[in-house]
Design a protein around this motif. Structure first.
Motif, PDB file in Angstrom:
ATOM      1  N   CYS A 299       0.835  -1.202   0.000  1.00  0.00           N
ATOM      2  CA  CYS A 299       0.000   0.000   0.000  1.00  0.00           C
ATOM      3  C   CYS A 299       0.872   1.257   0.000  1.00  0.00           C
ATOM      4  O   CYS A 299       2.040   1.212   0.389  1.00  0.00           O
ATOM      5  CB  CYS A 299      -0.907   0.002   1.227  1.00  0.00           C
ATOM      6  SG  CYS A 299      -2.010  -1.426   1.309  1.00  0.00           S
ATOM      7  N   SER A 300       0.284   2.362  -0.406  1.00  0.00           N
ATOM      8  CA  SER A 300       1.029   3.614  -0.531  1.00  0.00           C
ATOM      9  C   SER A 300       1.577   4.131   0.793  1.00  0.00           C
ATOM     10  O   SER A 300       2.520   4.910   0.803  1.00  0.00           O
ATOM     11  CB  SER A 300       0.154   4.685  -1.180  1.00  0.00           C
ATOM     12  OG  SER A 300      -0.939   4.997  -0.341  1.00  0.00           O
TER      13      SER A 300
ATOM     14  N   ARG B  27      -5.519   3.812   0.924  1.00  0.00           N
ATOM     15  CA  ARG B  27      -4.071   3.612   0.831  1.00  0.00           C
ATOM     16  C   ARG B  27      -3.622   3.365  -0.608  1.00  0.00           C
ATOM     17  O   ARG B  27      -2.649   2.659  -0.848  1.00  0.00           O
ATOM     18  CB  ARG B  27      -3.664   2.443   1.724  1.00  0.00           C
ATOM     19  CG  ARG B  27      -3.867   2.721   3.202  1.00  0.00           C
ATOM     20  CD  ARG B  27      -3.750   1.455   4.031  1.00  0.00           C
ATOM     21  NE  ARG B  27      -3.729   1.736   5.455  1.00  0.00           N
ATOM     22  CZ  ARG B  27      -4.821   1.905   6.182  1.00  0.00           C
ATOM     23  NH1 ARG B  27      -6.015   1.825   5.634  1.00  0.00           N
ATOM     24  NH2 ARG B  27      -4.716   2.154   7.476  1.00  0.00           N
TER      25      ARG B  27
END
Length: 97
Positions: free
Chosen positions: A11-12, A44
């Motif tokens: 995820c980011s 995310r």
């Protein structure tokens, strides 16, 4: 024979999401397009597929997903990076640091 996938998304925000599905392509699209607005990944994005494995038995896929979800970030990264030799040591509980 049906195929099931256990997958890990990066995820980011630097976290990992682990899931299970019978249609990996569709599930990735669902994540990327916020199909489920209250899901872990929806806030995310973007996410990136960094690992997956296949199963023919849904019970084994679900069991593996649950197991990986309990793992530390370091252990997940060893799996993602195919550093299988590190997995046993990362599984050991550390007492009396």
């Amino acid at each position: 024979m049906k195929t099931y996938y256990v997958y890990i998304l990066s995820c980011s925000d630097g976290t990992y999401y682990t899931g299970v599905t019978s249609n990996l392509t569709q599930r990735l699209e669902d994540h990327q397009h916020r199909k489920h607005l209250n899901s872990y990944t929806s806030s995310r994005l973007p996410v990136e597929l960094v690992f997956y494995c296949t199963f023919t038995e849904i019970t084994m896929a679900i069991s593996t997903e649950k197991q990986i979800k309990k793992w530390s970030k370091a252990k997940k990264e060893a799996l993602i990076n195919e550093e299988y030799n590190k997995l046993p040591n990362l599984a050991k509980k550390k007492f009396n640091k």
